[in-house]
Design a protein around this motif. Sequence first.
Motif, PDB file in Angstrom:
ATOM      1  N   THR A  86       0.842  -1.173   0.000  1.00 25.83           N
ATOM      2  CA  THR A  86       0.000   0.000   0.000  1.00 25.83           C
ATOM      3  C   THR A  86       0.889   1.239   0.000  1.00 25.83           C
ATOM      4  O   THR A  86       2.109   1.150   0.109  1.00 25.83           O
ATOM      5  CB  THR A  86      -0.900   0.029   1.238  1.00 25.83           C
ATOM      6  OG1 THR A  86      -0.071   0.199   2.400  1.00 25.83           O
ATOM      7  CG2 THR A  86      -1.674  -1.266   1.383  1.00 25.83           C
ATOM      8  N   GLN A  87       0.279   2.419  -0.082  1.00 27.00           N
ATOM      9  CA  GLN A  87       1.056   3.654  -0.062  1.00 27.00           C
ATOM     10  C   GLN A  87       1.749   3.868   1.277  1.00 27.00           C
ATOM     11  O   GLN A  87       2.654   4.680   1.398  1.00 27.00           O
ATOM     12  CB  GLN A  87       0.141   4.839  -0.357  1.00 27.00           C
ATOM     13  CG  GLN A  87      -0.990   5.016   0.652  1.00 27.00           C
ATOM     14  CD  GLN A  87      -1.856   6.209   0.343  1.00 27.00           C
ATOM     15  OE1 GLN A  87      -1.416   7.147  -0.326  1.00 27.00           O
ATOM     16  NE2 GLN A  87      -3.099   6.189   0.810  1.00 27.00           N
ATOM     17  N   HIS A  88       1.325   3.120   2.298  1.00 28.42           N
ATOM     18  CA  HIS A  88       1.945   3.228   3.616  1.00 28.42           C
ATOM     19  C   HIS A  88       3.027   2.176   3.834  1.00 28.42           C
ATOM     20  O   HIS A  88       3.617   2.113   4.906  1.00 28.42           O
ATOM     21  CB  HIS A  88       0.881   3.097   4.702  1.00 28.42           C
ATOM     22  CG  HIS A  88      -0.233   4.093   4.576  1.00 28.42           C
ATOM     23  ND1 HIS A  88      -0.091   5.414   4.909  1.00 28.42           N
ATOM     24  CD2 HIS A  88      -1.511   3.949   4.117  1.00 28.42           C
ATOM     25  CE1 HIS A  88      -1.224   6.054   4.687  1.00 28.42           C
ATOM     26  NE2 HIS A  88      -2.099   5.187   4.197  1.00 28.42           N
ATOM     27  N   GLY A  89       3.267   1.334   2.835  1.00 28.23           N
ATOM     28  CA  GLY A  89       4.342   0.363   2.936  1.00 28.23           C
ATOM     29  C   GLY A  89       3.927  -0.995   3.444  1.00 28.23           C
ATOM     30  O   GLY A  89       4.755  -1.887   3.564  1.00 28.23           O
ATOM     31  N   GLY A  90       2.670  -1.184   3.774  1.00 29.26           N
ATOM     32  CA  GLY A  90       2.188  -2.488   4.239  1.00 29.26           C
ATOM     33  C   GLY A  90       1.731  -3.341   3.080  1.00 29.26           C
ATOM     34  O   GLY A  90       1.598  -2.866   1.946  1.00 29.26           O
ATOM     35  N   ARG A 147       4.990  -0.578   9.770  1.00 29.90           N
ATOM     36  CA  ARG A 147       5.281  -0.444  11.200  1.00 29.90           C
ATOM     37  C   ARG A 147       4.284  -1.194  12.068  1.00 29.90           C
ATOM     38  O   ARG A 147       4.358  -1.126  13.297  1.00 29.90           O
ATOM     39  CB  ARG A 147       5.272   1.038  11.595  1.00 29.90           C
ATOM     40  CG  ARG A 147       6.288   1.894  10.846  1.00 29.90           C
ATOM     41  CD  ARG A 147       6.002   3.366  11.068  1.00 29.90           C
ATOM     42  NE  ARG A 147       4.726   3.750  10.487  1.00 29.90           N
ATOM     43  CZ  ARG A 147       4.139   4.932  10.669  1.00 29.90           C
ATOM     44  NH1 ARG A 147       4.718   5.840  11.440  1.00 29.90           N
ATOM     45  NH2 ARG A 147       2.975   5.209  10.096  1.00 29.90           N
ATOM     46  N   ALA A 148       3.342  -1.915  11.458  1.00 27.28           N
ATOM     47  CA  ALA A 148       2.199  -2.442  12.201  1.00 27.28           C
ATOM     48  C   ALA A 148       2.319  -3.912  12.578  1.00 27.28           C
ATOM     49  O   ALA A 148       1.336  -4.510  12.995  1.00 27.28           O
ATOM     50  CB  ALA A 148       0.926  -2.235  11.383  1.00 27.28           C
ATOM     51  N   ALA A 149       3.509  -4.524  12.450  1.00 27.77           N
ATOM     52  CA  ALA A 149       3.622  -5.972  12.662  1.00 27.77           C
ATOM     53  C   ALA A 149       3.166  -6.389  14.061  1.00 27.77           C
ATOM     54  O   ALA A 149       2.322  -7.281  14.209  1.00 27.77           O
ATOM     55  CB  ALA A 149       5.062  -6.411  12.421  1.00 27.77           C
ATOM     56  N   ILE A 150       3.729  -5.762  15.096  1.00 25.46           N
ATOM     57  CA  ILE A 150       3.381  -6.152  16.460  1.00 25.46           C
ATOM     58  C   ILE A 150       1.927  -5.812  16.766  1.00 25.46           C
ATOM     59  O   ILE A 150       1.205  -6.598  17.396  1.00 25.46           O
ATOM     60  CB  ILE A 150       4.319  -5.458  17.473  1.00 25.46           C
ATOM     61  CG1 ILE A 150       5.754  -5.972  17.299  1.00 25.46           C
ATOM     62  CG2 ILE A 150       3.854  -5.728  18.903  1.00 25.46           C
ATOM     63  CD1 ILE A 150       5.919  -7.443  17.521  1.00 25.46           C
TER      64      ILE A 150
END
Length: 334
Positions: free
Chosen positions: A43-47, A170-173
């Motif tokens: 996505t545009q946020h890198g996820g 940044r959302a892995a955890i």
Amino acid sequence: MIIGLLTAVAASACYGTGSVLQAVGSRKSARREAAKSSATGVTQHGGPSLSSTAKAAVTWEFMVGTVLDFIGFGLGALAARLLPLFLSQTVISANLVITAVLSIKLLGIKLSRAEWSSIAVVCSALVLLATAAGPEGGGHTPIATHWWLLVASLVLIGGGTLIVRLMGSRAAILAGLLSGLGFGALGVGVRVLNGVDPFHLPSLLGDPALYAILVAGIGGMYLHTVALQIGSVNGATAALVVGETVVPGILGVLWLGDSSRPGFAWVAVLGFVVAVAGAVAVAWFGEPEGEPVPAAAAQTGAEVPAQATGGAAPADGGAHEERTARAVTTAPER
């Protein structure tokens, strides 16, 4: 009690093996996307995008892992009705140990001394909990609470998915934690579900808890897949452990009447706190440092071929695999 413990252990084994196989499938799919220089995988946020997550879900490793998850779900549901939730959920969460051990073989990940120590702490806490557990409480609750469970599941999965997509790489955890909360809601739903014992189909289909189970289970599986795509398998699984253990355990005691053996309440509290602390430690130490990889290499998959074609494992015991997989799944959209 013994049958419940054996059931929970079997569910833990299924979940742990399934998590590693799903991670293998997720990362294989990510490498393929990078090798194609695909700009649709993030996505545009890198996820990871929905399409990349869907492609990860159709690899054979991921599908076998999903089958094991369904088997684990059935065994875990049975354990949730035979044991106090603070015990059943924590024993099932011991899949963290199985995940860590199998990730050494299948993902080439080398665990640090701190990770091994944290895993040992979790295992010790499980022994304390098993020693202190008493009889499980009843599952009879007002139907209004079943509606609240459904609403909470919808908010958790819907809002959590949106936040994870906005946070991207940044959302892995957070994704692991939210998936754990979803599985925790699933465990509570199974415990309070009407129409199961004795079986009565109209009561079962008319219970909001049934739909809370479906929402929390499917949403939790999606968020766990995202966590495996963008983060450390051990870190994501440890965050899941915290989510699916803490809230159900507390609700089981306060809401469903779960209890410890007479005089062992302090042992149960100690075991519960230590188990959660150990899982948090594994999440902390298991999260890769994210050593930067040149953007061109990440976008073109220049570091991928040796891994994708079954080349020898890198000499650093898998750190390269972790960094490359993460760089692939978090490459910025061009």
